[in-house]
Design an enzyme around this catalytic site. Sequence first.
Site, PDB file in Angstrom:
ATOM      1  N   THR A 224      -5.943  -6.993  -3.475  1.00 44.29           N
ATOM      2  CA  THR A 224      -6.233  -7.325  -2.081  1.00 44.29           C
ATOM      3  C   THR A 224      -7.681  -7.726  -1.876  1.00 44.29           C
ATOM      4  OG1 THR A 224      -4.508  -5.953  -1.175  1.00 44.29           O
ATOM      5  CG2 THR A 224      -6.383  -6.272   0.218  1.00 44.29           C
TER       6      THR A 224
ATOM      7  N   TYR B  54       0.122 -10.696   3.435  1.00 42.29           N
ATOM      8  CA  TYR B  54      -0.954 -11.345   2.731  1.00 42.29           C
ATOM      9  C   TYR B  54      -0.556 -11.504   1.283  1.00 42.29           C
ATOM     10  CZ  TYR B  54      -2.102  -6.681   1.083  1.00 42.29           C
ATOM     11  OH  TYR B  54      -2.029  -5.438   0.535  1.00 42.29           O
TER      12      TYR B  54
ATOM     13  N   THR C  97      -5.310  -1.963  -5.374  1.00 36.68           N
ATOM     14  CA  THR C  97      -5.362  -0.505  -5.212  1.00 36.68           C
ATOM     15  C   THR C  97      -4.068   0.192  -5.636  1.00 36.68           C
ATOM     16  OG1 THR C  97      -4.687  -0.689  -2.905  1.00 36.68           O
ATOM     17  CG2 THR C  97      -7.060  -0.611  -3.352  1.00 36.68           C
ATOM     18  N   ASP C  98      -2.957  -0.537  -5.711  1.00 35.76           N
ATOM     19  CA  ASP C  98      -1.664   0.117  -5.969  1.00 35.76           C
ATOM     20  C   ASP C  98      -1.660   0.894  -7.287  1.00 35.76           C
ATOM     21  OD1 ASP C  98      -0.778  -1.033  -3.642  1.00 35.76           O
ATOM     22  OD2 ASP C  98       0.760  -2.292  -4.572  1.00 35.76           O
TER      23      ASP C  98
ATOM     24  N   LYS D 243      -4.140   7.275  -4.994  1.00 34.94           N
ATOM     25  CA  LYS D 243      -3.903   6.553  -3.743  1.00 34.94           C
ATOM     26  C   LYS D 243      -2.982   7.402  -2.892  1.00 34.94           C
ATOM     27  CE  LYS D 243      -2.725   2.063  -1.781  1.00 34.94           C
ATOM     28  NZ  LYS D 243      -2.361   0.648  -1.994  1.00 34.94           N
TER      29      LYS D 243
ATOM     30  N   GLU E 298       8.767  28.588 -14.122  1.00 36.96           N
ATOM     31  CA  GLU E 298      10.182  28.639 -13.750  1.00 36.96           C
ATOM     32  C   GLU E 298      11.065  28.009 -14.820  1.00 36.96           C
ATOM     33  OE1 GLU E 298      11.326  28.244  -9.445  1.00 36.96           O
ATOM     34  OE2 GLU E 298       9.373  27.260  -9.377  1.00 36.96           O
TER      35      GLU E 298
END
Length: 338
Positions: free
Chosen positions: A18, A30, A96-97, A169, A295
Amino acid sequence: MGHSVPLPLIRVLATGGTIAGAQTDRERGYRAAAFSVDALIAAVPQLATLAQIEVEQVAAIGSQDMDDATWLRLAARTQAALDSPAVAGVVITHGTDTMEETAFFLNLVVRSEKPVVLVGAMRPATAISADGPMNLYNALAVAAHPATRGRGVLVVANDEIHFAREIAKTNTTQVGTFASGHRGLAGLVNAGRLHLYAPPVRRHTAASEFSPLAAAAAGAQRLPRVDIVYAHAGMGRELIDAAVKAGARGLVIAGMGDGNLGAVALAAAAEAAKAGVAVVRSSRAGGGVVERNIEVDDDALGFIAADELNPQKARVLLLLGLTRTGDPRALQDLFFAY
Ligand code: GLU
């Protein structure tokens, strides 16, 4: 007039995202990676006060399209830049993903004390109040500052400096999307002024056994297949079986709570481990430690606990670990060391 000290040389490797994105209409939508890295840098003339900049476009993708081949190429180009005596540090522009995955991958495979700083943006370059220009300015400042040496791969966004291992993120749209959970920030950067906190505690870069990435690995297109399976109430065994059938050598469970699976899926995971697939229990909870044998009887079932790594980062460490060993005990040690 005295002699001015030359500014440090920073190589900017661009991958898209981006930060290089353009809006496709006025309100929404976008396209990532619409602008070249030269256009991004030209848009922030103040960068020239921080560093001498040389640029290299490694990819032009939305980071959801990041893959093994691009990671390996990016690692090789990052290492080449760091190995150049003239280069003081590297800045990588990135979506950023998957920023946290790429940052952690490089944190494990790059061998240098020099800073490597990933930077992105949440708002496209053409948006009102785009965050990319200030993020890029701050990233350059961090990469050019000698005090950031030896801290591993860093991410700069929203006036914050994050360690590759800690960052996640956490929000789909907000500029403050990145958080660094329990261990906190690497520092703050305010209009290029740095405030650094304690260095990272786990192994990285120059102290990583995966660095430098072997030339053979760098030339390969693929890393060992590791799939992530997301656990939920009422989960069946089919997705685990499908991953094994597809040839996964490792499986990361985004488990419920402290890395749990219901009995049906747990039996499938145990069978996978018995068949030689490395099964790592992480958590979908977004925070906290997954410990061994709480567990789930990891000793009996041959599982690996992810410790503090979220599923997508556990996947990165596991696929690198699988280039060395398939032994669950040895793989477990990696999760306590990195
Ligand atoms: N999905 C795109 C990417 O990760 C855009 C998101 C962003 O960069 O913030 O590259």
